[in-house]
Design an enzyme around this catalytic site. Sequence first.
Site, PDB file in Angstrom:
ATOM      1  N   GLY A 271       0.855  -0.834  -0.244  1.00 40.58           N
ATOM      2  CA  GLY A 271      -0.525   0.054   0.352  1.00 40.58           C
ATOM      3  C   GLY A 271       0.772   1.006  -0.257  1.00 40.58           C
ATOM      4  O   GLY A 271       0.413   2.504  -0.783  1.00 40.58           O
ATOM      5  N   ARG A 272       1.913   1.306   0.940  1.00 44.17           N
ATOM      6  CA  ARG A 272       2.381   2.409   1.048  1.00 44.17           C
ATOM      7  C   ARG A 272       3.711   2.715  -0.204  1.00 44.17           C
ATOM      8  O   ARG A 272       3.993   3.667  -0.860  1.00 44.17           O
ATOM      9  CB  ARG A 272       3.398   2.631   2.251  1.00 44.17           C
ATOM     10  CG  ARG A 272       3.752   1.262   2.715  1.00 44.17           C
ATOM     11  CD  ARG A 272       4.614   1.182   4.024  1.00 44.17           C
ATOM     12  NE  ARG A 272       5.644   0.331   4.601  1.00 44.17           N
ATOM     13  CZ  ARG A 272       4.964  -1.085   4.689  1.00 44.17           C
ATOM     14  NH1 ARG A 272       4.130  -1.102   4.638  1.00 44.17           N
ATOM     15  NH2 ARG A 272       5.917  -2.027   4.397  1.00 44.17           N
ATOM     16  N   GLU A 358       6.637   2.562   9.031  1.00 40.72           N
ATOM     17  CA  GLU A 358       5.332   1.626   8.493  1.00 40.72           C
ATOM     18  C   GLU A 358       6.141  -0.539   7.931  1.00 40.72           C
ATOM     19  O   GLU A 358       6.411  -1.022   8.413  1.00 40.72           O
ATOM     20  CB  GLU A 358       4.296   1.576   7.614  1.00 40.72           C
ATOM     21  CG  GLU A 358       3.154   0.559   7.583  1.00 40.72           C
ATOM     22  CD  GLU A 358       2.144   0.183   6.723  1.00 40.72           C
ATOM     23  OE1 GLU A 358       1.271   1.041   7.928  1.00 40.72           O
ATOM     24  OE2 GLU A 358       1.606   0.507   5.566  1.00 40.72           O
ATOM     25  N   HIS A 389      10.310  28.112  12.842  1.00 40.32           N
ATOM     26  CA  HIS A 389       9.446  28.996  13.541  1.00 40.32           C
ATOM     27  C   HIS A 389       8.697  28.139  15.028  1.00 40.32           C
ATOM     28  O   HIS A 389       7.757  28.356  15.374  1.00 40.32           O
ATOM     29  CB  HIS A 389       8.150  29.848  13.007  1.00 40.32           C
ATOM     30  CG  HIS A 389       9.738  30.859  12.438  1.00 40.32           C
ATOM     31  ND1 HIS A 389      10.068  31.984  12.779  1.00 40.32           N
ATOM     32  CD2 HIS A 389       9.720  31.302  11.242  1.00 40.32           C
ATOM     33  CE1 HIS A 389      10.036  32.702  12.098  1.00 40.32           C
ATOM     34  NE2 HIS A 389      10.734  32.286  11.064  1.00 40.32           N
ATOM     35  N   LYS A 514      -6.368  -3.381  15.249  1.00 36.67           N
ATOM     36  CA  LYS A 514      -7.711  -3.503  13.995  1.00 36.67           C
ATOM     37  C   LYS A 514      -8.431  -4.436  14.920  1.00 36.67           C
ATOM     38  O   LYS A 514      -9.769  -4.292  15.346  1.00 36.67           O
ATOM     39  CB  LYS A 514      -7.519  -3.895  13.068  1.00 36.67           C
ATOM     40  CG  LYS A 514      -6.656  -3.257  12.290  1.00 36.67           C
ATOM     41  CD  LYS A 514      -6.711  -3.096  10.498  1.00 36.67           C
ATOM     42  CE  LYS A 514      -5.880  -3.954  10.021  1.00 36.67           C
ATOM     43  NZ  LYS A 514      -6.220  -3.510   8.302  1.00 36.67           N
TER      44      LYS A 514
END
Length: 566
Positions: A271-272, A358, A389, A514
Site C-alpha cells: 500500500g505505501r 511502517e 518557527h 484493528k
Amino acid sequence: MATLISDTAPWKDLKAHVTDIGKTHLRDLMTDTDRCKSMILEFDEIFLDYSRQCATLDTMSKLFKLAEAAHLKEKIASMFNGEHINSTENRSVLHVALRASKDTTINSDGKNVVPDVWQVLDKIKEFSDKVRNGSWVGATGKSLTNVIAIGIGGSFLGPLFVHTALQTDPEASKTAGGRQLRFLANVDPVDVARNTTGLDPETTLVVVVSKTFTTAETMLNARTLREWISSALGPQAVSKHMVAVSTNLKLVEKFGIDPNNAFAFWDWVGGRYSVCSAVGVLPLSLQYGFPVVEKFLKGARSIDQHFQSTPFEKNIPVLLGLLSVWNVSFLEYPARAILPYTQALEKLAPHIQQVSMESNGKGVSIDGVRLPFEAGEIDFGEPGTNGQHSFYQLIHQGRVIPCDFIGIIKSQQPVYLRDEVVNNHDELMSNFFAQPDALAYGKTPEQLQSENVASHLVPHKTFTGNRPSLSLLLPSLDAYRIGQLLGIYEHRVAVEGFIWGINSFDQWGVELGKSLASQVRKQLHASRKKGESVEGFNFSTTKLLTRYLEASADVPSEPTTLLPKI
C-alpha cells in the site's frame, strides 16, 4: 540460527569507530576540502551534499563494507528480479514494475508483469481522457469535474503528496483548470463533511481505493458517499459516479460499481508503495491528465535505474540509506527531520513517515530473531521556513536530530518585487543554505563573549553545533522531479531494511489494533441497539466506553440516514 548483521565484523568495526567520530567536530571536518569534495555528487541535475554528516572518509569505507556484509547488492537484485523478498507474506516486491517502460521485462513467479501494468495504465489513460473531455458524463448528462478519492494509508498519503506538489506546477495547474481533486481518508464524519462541502453530486466522480474492497474505514466512507450520490440522484446513478481501484471484482459489482470500471493492482504492490499504481495514477490522471502523470512515472523510473545500476559510492538512495543506518544504529540518533524548502512539498514528510516507519518499524529480523539493536527512524517534518518557527529550537539546542534539507533552484511560482533586497524565492533559499551550517558549526561561548554578550546569557545563546544534515538540491519541481524524489526515498528505506536484515515490506504491527477495534465495534452495536452494558474489557476501557455511551445517549438506536452538512 541466522546471523544478524550486528554479529558481523564490519558492524563491530563501526561500533568501535563511534569513539573516533566522538573526538571530531563538524567545524573541523568541514575544513577538509578533499573530504567535502568526495561527499558531493550529482545525478541528472540532482545535487547531493552529505559533507555535514558526522562521518569521515573512513566512516564511508566502513559503511560500504557493512553493505557488503549485508549482501546489499544481491538484495537489490533480488527485489528487481521479482524474488519473494517479502517472505512473511510470500510475495515479490515490485513497485519498480509500476513505472517500468513497456519494453522492460520484470518477472514475478515466472511471468513478466510489465504488460499487465501497461494494460491498466492504458485503461486509465482512456478513461481519464473520456472524463476530462466530457465524453463520459454523470447520470444527468453533466461533465464530472470533481473527483473524491476514498482510501486510507498508502491509498491516500502518496497520492496526496503528489497532488499537493503538482497543484502549483505551471504545466499541471494549467491542465487541471476547472477541476477539483479531494481525498477522503479518515472515517471521522468531519472528513466526509469537509470533502463534500461545496461539491454537487451531479458533477462528482468518486474513486474507491481498496485492494480487497473490505477495508473497514474505506468501505464505510464508500457507503456514505454512495448514499450521498443516491439521495441526490437516485440509486441508478452510482454506476456513473463511482469507480473502483480493486482486485475484488465480485465485491465491486455487489457494491453497485460496474466491474468494467474497476482498475486492478497486484499483491506484489504494498500500500505505501502503491502511488505509481492505479491507486495514485487514476485520481491524478483525472485531475491533471495522463501525460503529466506519465512524466511523474518516468521520474521515478530514472531513480529505479540509477539505484539498480550505479556503484554504491555514487548511488544516492544507497548513500542516504547507509547514512541513516549510521545515525540510528551507531550514533543513536533515532529521529530524522524532512525539511523541504518549498510549500509544494508540504505533504512529503507525512508520506515518507508511513513509507519509512511502517516499513522499518520492526523489532525482529526477517528470520524472526529479536534484534539486539534499534531499527527504524522516527520521521517528521515541515516545509521551511515554517519549521524554523516551530521545532528548529529543539534541533539547534536540544536533541540531535539529523536533517534532510531539500531545496529547489527554480520556484514553481516566482515572485519579484521592485526595491526588495532579494526576491521571495531567494529569501527562502537563503535559509536553506544557512540552516545546515548553523547546525554544523554552532556558536561557541568564546564567539559570544567576543560579541560582548552578557555573561549570564552566554549559556543560553551557545549552540554546540556538530548536528548532522544533508542537502538535496533539485533544479525544479515538476512531475518528473516529484517522481525522482519519491524514488529516492522509497529506495533509501529499502536500503536501511536490507542492511538491518528486516522485512521492510510487511506491516503486521497494524493488525492488533484493528482486531481489538472489531471487539469494541461489537460492543457499541450491542449497547446502542440492545442497551447491553459494557463487558469483557479491562477496568480502564470499560470506564471510558461507559462514559462515551452515557454522554452520547442521544444517538438513535434505529437512525434514519443523516449526512453531514456545512
